[in-house]
Design an enzyme around this catalytic site. Sequence first.
Site, PDB file in Angstrom:
ATOM      1  N   LYS A  40       0.866  -1.175   0.000  1.00 25.59           N
ATOM      2  CA  LYS A  40       0.000   0.000   0.000  1.00 25.59           C
ATOM      3  C   LYS A  40       0.906   1.230   0.000  1.00 25.59           C
ATOM      4  O   LYS A  40       1.954   1.232   0.657  1.00 25.59           O
ATOM      5  CB  LYS A  40      -0.856  -0.042   1.268  1.00 25.59           C
ATOM      6  CG  LYS A  40      -1.903   1.039   1.389  1.00 25.59           C
ATOM      7  CD  LYS A  40      -2.721   0.820   2.666  1.00 25.59           C
ATOM      8  CE  LYS A  40      -3.870   1.800   2.807  1.00 25.59           C
ATOM      9  NZ  LYS A  40      -4.679   1.541   4.018  1.00 25.59           N
ATOM     10  N   SER A  65      -9.721   1.195   2.980  1.00 26.48           N
ATOM     11  CA  SER A  65      -8.827   1.977   2.143  1.00 26.48           C
ATOM     12  C   SER A  65      -7.765   1.160   1.414  1.00 26.48           C
ATOM     13  O   SER A  65      -7.243   1.606   0.403  1.00 26.48           O
ATOM     14  CB  SER A  65      -8.157   3.063   2.978  1.00 26.48           C
ATOM     15  OG  SER A  65      -7.273   2.493   3.931  1.00 26.48           O
ATOM     16  N   SER A 110      -9.825  -1.212   7.095  1.00 26.49           N
ATOM     17  CA  SER A 110      -9.195  -0.977   5.794  1.00 26.49           C
ATOM     18  C   SER A 110      -8.403  -2.143   5.207  1.00 26.49           C
ATOM     19  O   SER A 110      -8.028  -2.084   4.038  1.00 26.49           O
ATOM     20  CB  SER A 110      -8.281   0.248   5.868  1.00 26.49           C
ATOM     21  OG  SER A 110      -9.057   1.418   5.879  1.00 26.49           O
TER      22      SER A 110
END
Lengths: 95, 485
Positions: free
Chosen positions: B78, B153, B177
Amino acid sequence: MGITQLEIEHVARLARLALSDAENELFSSQMSAILCYVETLNELDTDGIIPTAHAVPVQNAFRSDAVQPSIGTDQALSNAPDRVETFFRVPPVIE
Amino acid sequence: MELHTLTIQQLHQLLKNRQVSSVETTRALLKRIETTENRINAFITVAADQALAAAEAADQRIANGDCQTLTGIPLALKDIFLTEGLRTTCASKMLENFIAPYDATAWARLKSQGAVLLGKLNQDEFAMGSSCESSAFGATRNPWDTERTPGGSSGGSAASIAAQQATATLGTDTGGSIRQPASHCGCVGLKPTYGRVSRYGVIAYASSLDQVGPVTRDVTDAALLLQAIAGHDPKDSTSVEQQVPDYSTSLKNDVKGMKIGLPREYFIDGLDPDVQRAMDNAIAHLKGQGAEFIEVSLPHTNYAVACYYLIATAEASSNLARYEGVRFGHRATETEGLIEMMMRSRAAGFGAEVKRRIMLGTYALSSGYYDAYYLKAQKVRTLIQRDFSEAFKQVDILLTPVAPTPAFKIGEKTADPLQMYLSDIFTIPVNLAGICGISLPAQPSAAGLPIGLQLIGKPFGEETILRAAYSFEQTTDWHRQKAAL
């Protein structure tokens, strides 16, 4: 609970955000809806409840006060939008 | 053999036996990224040259007899993890050109084993969102249905696994997330206990809630990746000094006599019928294997979202004060004086959701409102945490849905932030309590969309949820189903 555009402007100033008029308007209605929703917390009696700042009990973590390698001035300045010599350069602070 | 479809465990065996090289595997994944990325947009940055160089070095290492679990395994991160020398944007225009001078500890540990970094994955801007739509680099699409979001996310982390663009990935989980996108994309996502994995070098959103974890193809890989990143880090004072267990011992089929709680507040009327069916099916599977189910109550569940959106935004407003256009990040030009420069830099660098959360958090912390909002929320957090401690007196783990529905459509919830926030109702309480949770594929929806099952464990109870998850996985093959791309 509603939040006025005047309050939004005050909060934006505290948050150092130059919001547009459109954003002011949008956030004032959206934040009013969100604040109205969070009001549900007031249904709960929390007298005498100790607030939780951290889920896991943590204590101060000290290390010995010894000099260790650091990234150095050049690396620290490498992402600066503006620099001069070994300084970050900013617009005038005092007239 | 399709190298891009392999798990860490499978690839590790092949690398160790010299049946494949890291370079050919890395090439296969880079090729896969090339052919699928225009439909998915899971990556913000693909680092092909660096990846191939790292793969060559890994092959050399393996030739010298050093093949650790992650040596030569192509991973992606990420874009919230700092990676030395490679751009880290946090999906924000604010950090569009930011090149970190050091590595996040989680990545440094993987790198020291010789893992290969394919690139940096898309996410909601500053990890604020549940759909990956708030990224300044465009939305990521769900490989199972490209009209839908992958969740967020860590949407890129999950979508890239489902699209077979990386062998495994890391994400972060502040309110769901990791688990929610894993659920929407049919992969395994583990949020470890707060303090289990170092947050050093992970761009901060809400520091008392943020935690790093793996997104993988199966439970075994989640255990392997957690093993590599877990443990105390002197650079993160909130990482605990507790010994890291050997998670591979949890990879056995054994839930006989395990007590699993079903929180009644999570099985409400009006739960999506597909999700209800997946949960019923999962309960039947685990019952069949000898687990015992007990209804429990987490009475403050309904207050979790409100509690979270005060605490998380308050912490965010403080954490994001560092972006002021002086030391790094976007700077507005032609401004009058320092304060105006900061205000305009922040206004131009942040997207709408980030501004909204900074505003909400600033308001909740501001003079006159602190007690009514922030302090109140912290007290409610105590009540939510107590709910879990009480439940865990009766049961070993909890079983719940991950999300109220399968993946929603792109654009479906962007106009109403509150609706978007409410999609995290089943994952947020775990972060507030600081405990661990895993999402793994359960029975898909009638339309074929993935649906995740959440298993929640006690603080530092990763071994137990991994064991239950592994056992469940042995009787199902949903984790082997592949998105048709």
